[in-house]
Structure formats: C-alpha cells, structure tokens
Design a protein around this motif. Structure first.
Motif, PDB file in Angstrom:
ATOM      1  N   ARG A 102       0.910  -0.780  -0.247  1.00  0.00           N
ATOM      2  CA  ARG A 102       0.671  -0.131  -0.364  1.00  0.00           C
ATOM      3  C   ARG A 102       1.132   1.088   0.364  1.00  0.00           C
ATOM      4  N   SER A 103       1.897   1.348   0.516  1.00  0.00           N
ATOM      5  CA  SER A 103       2.355   2.437   1.469  1.00  0.00           C
ATOM      6  C   SER A 103       3.396   3.134  -0.341  1.00  0.00           C
ATOM      7  N   GLY A 104       4.219   1.581  -1.220  1.00  0.00           N
ATOM      8  CA  GLY A 104       4.236   1.523  -2.450  1.00  0.00           C
ATOM      9  C   GLY A 104       4.157   2.270  -3.442  1.00  0.00           C
ATOM     10  N   GLU A 105       2.596   2.060  -3.266  1.00  0.00           N
ATOM     11  CA  GLU A 105       1.574   2.026  -4.377  1.00  0.00           C
ATOM     12  C   GLU A 105       0.668   3.818  -4.327  1.00  0.00           C
ATOM     13  N   ALA A 106       0.924   3.862  -2.598  1.00  0.00           N
ATOM     14  CA  ALA A 106       0.780   5.519  -2.424  1.00  0.00           C
ATOM     15  C   ALA A 106       1.247   6.519  -3.051  1.00  0.00           C
ATOM     16  N   ILE A 107       3.101   6.455  -3.139  1.00  0.00           N
ATOM     17  CA  ILE A 107       4.180   6.357  -3.335  1.00  0.00           C
ATOM     18  C   ILE A 107       3.714   7.062  -4.732  1.00  0.00           C
ATOM     19  N   ARG A 108       3.717   6.087  -5.243  1.00  0.00           N
ATOM     20  CA  ARG A 108       3.474   6.119  -6.934  1.00  0.00           C
ATOM     21  C   ARG A 108       1.743   6.774  -7.737  1.00  0.00           C
ATOM     22  N   LEU A 109       1.396   6.777  -7.029  1.00  0.00           N
ATOM     23  CA  LEU A 109      -0.192   7.271  -7.037  1.00  0.00           C
ATOM     24  C   LEU A 109       0.584   8.759  -6.099  1.00  0.00           C
ATOM     25  N   ALA A 110       0.297   9.468  -5.379  1.00  0.00           N
ATOM     26  CA  ALA A 110       1.729  10.197  -5.541  1.00  0.00           C
ATOM     27  C   ALA A 110       2.130  11.171  -6.175  1.00  0.00           C
ATOM     28  N   LEU A 129       0.387  12.061  -9.498  1.00  0.00           N
ATOM     29  CA  LEU A 129      -1.155  13.300  -9.056  1.00  0.00           C
ATOM     30  C   LEU A 129      -0.059  14.740  -8.927  1.00  0.00           C
ATOM     31  N   ILE A 130       1.096  14.239  -8.740  1.00  0.00           N
ATOM     32  CA  ILE A 130       1.491  16.005  -8.420  1.00  0.00           C
ATOM     33  C   ILE A 130       3.361  15.600  -9.108  1.00  0.00           C
ATOM     34  N   PRO A 131       3.213  15.639 -10.867  1.00  0.00           N
ATOM     35  CA  PRO A 131       3.924  15.723 -11.744  1.00  0.00           C
ATOM     36  C   PRO A 131       4.633  16.763 -11.694  1.00  0.00           C
ATOM     37  N   GLU A 132       4.359  18.247 -11.062  1.00  0.00           N
ATOM     38  CA  GLU A 132       5.151  19.221 -10.985  1.00  0.00           C
ATOM     39  C   GLU A 132       5.210  19.631  -9.315  1.00  0.00           C
ATOM     40  N   PRO A 133       6.069  19.022  -8.263  1.00  0.00           N
ATOM     41  CA  PRO A 133       5.584  19.190  -7.006  1.00  0.00           C
ATOM     42  C   PRO A 133       6.215  20.293  -6.675  1.00  0.00           C
ATOM     43  N   THR A 134       5.316  21.149  -5.793  1.00  0.00           N
ATOM     44  CA  THR A 134       5.782  22.528  -5.236  1.00  0.00           C
ATOM     45  C   THR A 134       7.198  22.032  -4.205  1.00  0.00           C
ATOM     46  N   LEU A 135       8.310  22.604  -3.466  1.00  0.00           N
ATOM     47  CA  LEU A 135       8.939  22.295  -2.550  1.00  0.00           C
ATOM     48  C   LEU A 135       8.428  21.703  -1.355  1.00  0.00           C
ATOM     49  N   GLN A 182       0.372   7.445   4.871  1.00  0.00           N
ATOM     50  CA  GLN A 182      -0.081   9.342   5.184  1.00  0.00           C
ATOM     51  C   GLN A 182       0.028  10.122   4.753  1.00  0.00           C
ATOM     52  N   LEU A 183       2.138  10.041   4.606  1.00  0.00           N
ATOM     53  CA  LEU A 183       2.573  10.985   4.309  1.00  0.00           C
ATOM     54  C   LEU A 183       2.673  11.746   2.522  1.00  0.00           C
ATOM     55  N   SER A 184       2.270  10.588   1.950  1.00  0.00           N
ATOM     56  CA  SER A 184       1.841  10.391   0.750  1.00  0.00           C
ATOM     57  C   SER A 184       0.503  10.705   0.444  1.00  0.00           C
ATOM     58  N   LEU A 185      -0.439  11.275   0.919  1.00  0.00           N
ATOM     59  CA  LEU A 185      -1.363  11.987   1.581  1.00  0.00           C
ATOM     60  C   LEU A 185      -1.232  13.090   1.233  1.00  0.00           C
ATOM     61  N   ALA A 200       0.803  14.395   1.069  1.00  0.00           N
ATOM     62  CA  ALA A 200       1.483  15.857   0.014  1.00  0.00           C
ATOM     63  C   ALA A 200       1.003  15.919  -1.116  1.00  0.00           C
ATOM     64  N   VAL A 201      -0.221  15.108  -1.331  1.00  0.00           N
ATOM     65  CA  VAL A 201      -1.182  15.375  -2.472  1.00  0.00           C
ATOM     66  C   VAL A 201      -1.467  16.111  -2.344  1.00  0.00           C
ATOM     67  N   LEU A 202      -2.607  16.372  -0.675  1.00  0.00           N
ATOM     68  CA  LEU A 202      -3.273  17.857  -0.354  1.00  0.00           C
ATOM     69  C   LEU A 202      -2.184  19.502   0.250  1.00  0.00           C
ATOM     70  N   ASN A 203      -1.030  19.098  -0.611  1.00  0.00           N
ATOM     71  CA  ASN A 203       0.041  20.004  -0.439  1.00  0.00           C
ATOM     72  C   ASN A 203      -0.102  20.696   0.905  1.00  0.00           C
ATOM     73  N   GLY A 204      -0.456  19.645   1.940  1.00  0.00           N
ATOM     74  CA  GLY A 204       0.113  19.414   3.136  1.00  0.00           C
ATOM     75  C   GLY A 204      -0.749  21.117   3.617  1.00  0.00           C
ATOM     76  N   GLU A 205      -2.347  21.126   2.516  1.00  0.00           N
ATOM     77  CA  GLU A 205      -3.134  22.210   3.033  1.00  0.00           C
ATOM     78  C   GLU A 205      -4.507  21.367   3.656  1.00  0.00           C
ATOM     79  N   ARG A 206      -6.181  21.847   4.481  1.00  0.00           N
ATOM     80  CA  ARG A 206      -7.158  21.217   3.894  1.00  0.00           C
ATOM     81  C   ARG A 206      -7.610  20.615   2.041  1.00  0.00           C
TER      82      ARG A 206
END
Length: 343
Positions: A205-213, A216-222, A259-262, A264-270
C-alpha cells in the motif's frame, strides 16, 4: 534530474538510522525488548512500554525537520523514552506516563522551533485522516471502538491546546495519537497470526501510495517534494525493518509513509472540492483496473481487498457529498488498496 529520481536519490543519501545517531536505529533499541502490557491495558502506557514505537517516533519526528538531523535532540529523546520504559518496568506507571509525555514535548518543541506551525498543521491532518477511515478498519486495529474514542479525545485536547496558544502541547497530543494507532495496529489478531503478511500488505500500500502521489503531482511544490522524500525514506526504513524481521517497526513505518503521501497530494493543506473530486475519480479508476486484473476467479484474499476498496470508496463518496472533506482519507485508502491488486 527528474523529480522521481531526485527524491529517490535524496532518500538513498540518508543512512538508515540518521535519526538515531547510529546504524542500529531501525533495529531493537539497544537490544531492549518492549515492556509488554496486555492488549486491554491503558493505551498510553502500552505506547510508553513499546521500544519499537519509540524508534518509529524518533524516525518520523526527525524526518519532519527540513533536512536530516543527527544528534540532539533525537539522541537525548531516545534516552528519555528509555528512562520512561524503565519506570514502567519498575511499576511506576504515572511517573512513566509523565516522563514519556515530557519526552514527546521536547521532541515536538525541537521540530516546532525549526518548522513552526506548519508541522503542527501536518500532524492535525494526519490524525484527522486516520480517524476518518476507522469505520472501515476493523481488520486493521485491535479495540477499534476504544481506539476511536481515544483518538478523538486526543484530537479534541489538541484543538483546545492550539486554541489556547500551546502549539507544542497540541503537537504532543497528536504524535501520541499516531503512536497509539500504531500500537493497536500490531495488537490486532491478524498481526499475531501472520505478521509478515500484514507488513507485506502495508508495504504494498505504501509503495502504491507513493507511486500514485507522484502521478498526481508531476510538478510538486517544494513542500510536496519534501513530504514525498519523507514518505520514500520511511518506506525505505520499513523495508529495512522487514528484511530484519522487525515487523512491528516495519508496519508502523509503512503506514506513516502512506499517510505522508496523501498529505503531499494535498500540499499540506485542507482538502478542497477539487481534491475530493480528483481522489474519487482515482478510486474509481483503481477499482475498475483491479476488477480487470483479478478477473472472474479471484482468490479469497483478492476478493476481500476489492470489497474493502469498494466500501472505502462508497463511504468516502458519501462523506464528500455531505461536505465532509476528510472523506478524502477514505478515497485515498480505497485507491491504494485497489492498486495493490493491479501491481
């Protein structure tokens, strides 16, 4: 260098045990076994006595710094938590509880001084997301109803402390909540029966979470890149723990990576309406692909995972339709669960 390669390269440069001041930090703490309490004992005291969870806490909190940190406060934090376990072994329960809380306060204070309110917000999000999906976690946690009550109580305490201006105190309540969840996860009967299988699922699950993240964020913020780096590193440590047979530690590290992958997807925001819609679409896509992957004659285990993914998806959809945006945690777990069946 592309983003994925950069994150993996950073993780490879962090030695196992950076947070611990020695290369044995992901193994049993100085050969010390957990001070084992029964599953029905006070949850906080169970955490105090758990040497593995002390190491996971040190790992996670130290990685919360903007860059890898060696030495104090994390070496002293380990000593402090070891002293709390000793008090528990001696039968001084309340002294052990007080000591462990002070240890957590010191660790949180160090990270807060480095990163500020941002890290407290992250821990709020992680605990809120965890609570949101407890309704479909009967096969993951022991004492599920008690756990939900305990986590909600700690979350309310954290809210009150934050509202009163005590952000460090709020953070301490939140990291305790994450530890208690880890403890009840490896007290579930399935873990006793086959801990290796439980850890392998958590790793998948954690591996898939990282892959999916990353998808979903091909151009991540810092911020997102840092969160993904931490997820990759925690999963790497989980793999190390698994290879050495340290299953309790491995399952906690893997779940924290998920958990952290999610986050990251939300950019640490609500989460926003758009976030919820994207994650619902992702869950639907992964479930459809999983159904194709397992075909018309799935094994019992495959069928059970697919049914769980569908239940999580439906509960998540219901939540977001009622403007309960923490339903995204259910959708994320649905997607990662279904994705395991595809790989």
């Amino acid at each position: 260098m592309n983003k994925r390669l950069r994150i993996l390269t950073l993780a490879a440069l962090v030695p196992i045990g950076t947070a611990a001041c020695d290369e044995n930090s992901t193994g049993p703490a100085d050969g010390e076994s957990t001070t084992e309490l029964g599953v029905n004992a006070d949850m906080e005291l169970q955490v105090v006595g758990d040497a593995d969870l002390a190491e996971v806490l040190i790992d996670d909190v130290s990685l919360s710094m903007a860059s890898p940190v060696d030495g104090p406060p994390f070496g002293t934090g380990r000593d402090c938590l070891r002293d709390a376990r000793q008090l528990l072994r001696e039968g001084n329960d309340e002294a052990a509880r007080t000591q462990a809380r002070e240890c957590r306060m010191n660790l949180v204070r160090s990270v807060f001084e480095h990163r500020g309110e941002e890290v407290i917000d992250e821990w709020f999000a992680r605990v809120e997301n965890l609570i949101e999906r407890l309704g479909e976690a009967g096969d993951e946690f022991a004492r599920l109803a008690d756990l939900e009550t305990k986590l909600k109580g700690l979350l309310e305490e954290a809210y009150a402390l934050r509202d009163g201006g005590d952000l460090v105190g709020a953070g301490e309540r939140l990291v305790l909540a994450l530890q208690i969840a880890d403890r009840m996860r490896h007290r579930h009967p399935d873990f006793d029966r086959d801990p290796g299988a439980v850890v392998r699922l958590a790793m998948a699950r954690s591996g898939e979470a990282i892959r999916l993240a990353e998808r979903l964020i091909p151009e991540p913020t810092l911020k997102q890149e840092t969160l993904l780096f931490r997820a990759v590193e925690l999963r790497r440590r989980a793999q190390f723990s698994l290879e050495h047979g340290w299953y309790r530690r491995a399952v906690a590290q893997a779940h924290r990576a998920e958990q952290l992958s999610l986050v990251a997807v939300l950019n640490g925001e609500r989460p926003t309406v758009e976030d919820a819609q994207h994650l619902l679409a992702l869950a639907d896509e992964m479930i459809a692909a999983a159904e194709l992957a397992i075909g018309d004659a799935p094994t019992e285990a495959q069928q059970r995972l697919l049914q769980l993914a569908v239940r999580l998806r439906n509960r998540g959809a219901e939540a977001i339709n009622n403007w309960q945006w923490r339903g995204v945690a259910l959708l994320w777990r649905s997607a990662t669960t279904a994705a395991v069946l595809i790989s």
